[in-house]
Design an enzyme around this catalytic site. Structure first.
Site, mmCIF file in Angstrom:
data_model
loop_
_atom_site.group_PDB
_atom_site.id
_atom_site.type_symbol
_atom_site.label_atom_id
_atom_site.label_comp_id
_atom_site.label_asym_id
_atom_site.label_seq_id
_atom_site.Cartn_x
_atom_site.Cartn_y
_atom_site.Cartn_z
ATOM 1 N N PRO A 31 1.015 -1.217 -0.185
ATOM 2 C CA PRO A 31 0.018 -0.021 -0.171
ATOM 3 C C PRO A 31 0.869 1.305 -0.090
ATOM 4 C CG PRO A 31 -0.446 -1.533 1.900
ATOM 5 C CD PRO A 31 0.598 -2.048 1.247
ATOM 6 N N GLU A 32 0.452 2.251 -0.996
ATOM 7 C CA GLU A 32 1.229 3.307 -0.985
ATOM 8 C C GLU A 32 0.325 4.390 -0.424
ATOM 9 O OE1 GLU A 32 4.290 4.333 -2.673
ATOM 10 O OE2 GLU A 32 4.846 2.538 -3.949
ATOM 11 N N HIS A 74 -6.207 -14.234 9.733
ATOM 12 C CA HIS A 74 -5.503 -12.852 9.379
ATOM 13 C C HIS A 74 -5.932 -11.716 10.047
ATOM 14 C CE1 HIS A 74 -2.603 -15.684 7.412
ATOM 15 N NE2 HIS A 74 -3.413 -16.062 6.509
ATOM 16 N N ARG A 83 0.905 -10.936 6.391
ATOM 17 C CA ARG A 83 2.281 -10.998 6.615
ATOM 18 C C ARG A 83 2.797 -10.355 7.902
ATOM 19 N NH1 ARG A 83 5.194 -9.756 1.006
ATOM 20 N NH2 ARG A 83 6.994 -10.447 2.136
ATOM 21 N N ARG A 130 22.471 19.218 -3.384
ATOM 22 C CA ARG A 130 22.692 17.719 -3.437
ATOM 23 C C ARG A 130 22.843 17.187 -4.503
ATOM 24 N NH1 ARG A 130 19.805 16.525 1.503
ATOM 25 N NH2 ARG A 130 20.401 14.385 1.147
#
Ligand SMILES: [Zn+2]
Length: 270
Positions: A2-3, A90, A109, A152
């Protein structure tokens, strides 16, 4: 995995069943995910009313009328299920509301996490301490990026993935935003002109907003029993499209640095 848009979609999907409701049951069905559940989670959340839901980076925030904030992270595979027909092996955290709705945090997981902090301590929560501005918030601007990236020498892609520079941006969205702006992922961050940084910020917002919209269009599915929050498919411009044609006709390339794939168009991105 998931983002940010999936977390935002999840938070939006959790609002209807949770916002304003009182929790009548809070059950942890094992001791830990990536780390132990807070020992007093059940005691502090049971009977509390949910006053608001929000998001910081890839964390979801559930606020209560007792001044607590439950912070969840979906890890690699976590998702919330709404009114599941049965609680499975789960489903590690189960909430019930005074309306009789059931919400379960399913995480096969177990790379996710649940923490509980006082609202006034939220900014000091470990993972939030060094976070840069939210990509969809007002603090991310071309001027901010110009200052943060000044001098940078690292590639722009690595800089955008650095959570201290921008919070919650993941690999997919960085690849997509760089393609949309026409910036090569290997460009030295400190060398990018201010005008391009302005356009990069616009692209970041655009790709995230489009993904949230795609997730939002699937939200009505969550209203049905057994709905699952957190994942949706989307057609990307470059991500996952190695050896397919870019809109310019050039083949999209993939390079791997430190185990992470970068997808880009050698013609559109300079
Ligand atoms: Zn191209």
């Amino acid at each position: 995995m998931p983002e940010l848009p999936e977390v935002e979609t999840t938070v939006r999907g959790l609002r209807p069943p949770l916002e304003g409701r009182r929790l009548t049951r809070v059950e942890t069905r094992r001791a830990d995910l990536r780390r132990p559940f807070p020992a007093d989670l059940r005691q502090r959340m049971t009977g509390a009313r949910i006053t608001g839901l929000g998001r910081r980076a890839k964390y979801g925030l559930i606020e209560t009328d007792r001044g607590d904030v439950m912070i969840f992270h979906l890890g690699m595979s976590g998702r919330w299920r709404i009114d599941p027909s049965e609680i499975g092996a789960h489903d590690h955290l189960v909430l019930e509301t005074d309306e009789g709705r059931t919400l379960s945090l399913c995480d096969p997981r177990r790379f996710g996490s649940v923490d509980l902090v006082r609202g006034e301590d939220l900014a000091g929560f470990g993972p939030f301490k060094a976070l840069g501005p939210e990509p969809l918030g007002p603090d991310l601007t071309g001027a901010y990026l110009a200052k943060a990236l000044e001098g940078r020498v690292a590639p722009i892609k690595a800089m955008l993935l650095d959570q201290r520079i921008v919070a919650g941006l993941g690999n997919i969205y960085v690849c997509e935003a760089l393609h949309m702006t026409g910036i090569a992922p290997t460009t030295m961050a400190g060398r990018i002109a201010r005008g391009r940084l302005d356009r990069l910020v616009d692209s970041i917002r655009e790709v995230l907003a489009a993904a949230i919209e795609a997730g939002g269009s699937t939200l009505r599915d969550y209203a049905r029993p057994d709905g699952e929050l957190g994942y949706f498919a989307k057609q990307w411009r470059v991500y996952g499209r190695e050896d397919e044609a870019c809109h310019c006709g050039t083949m999209i390339r993939r390079r791997v640095d430190g185990g992470r794939s970068t997808f880009y168009c050698p013609k559109c991105q300079k």
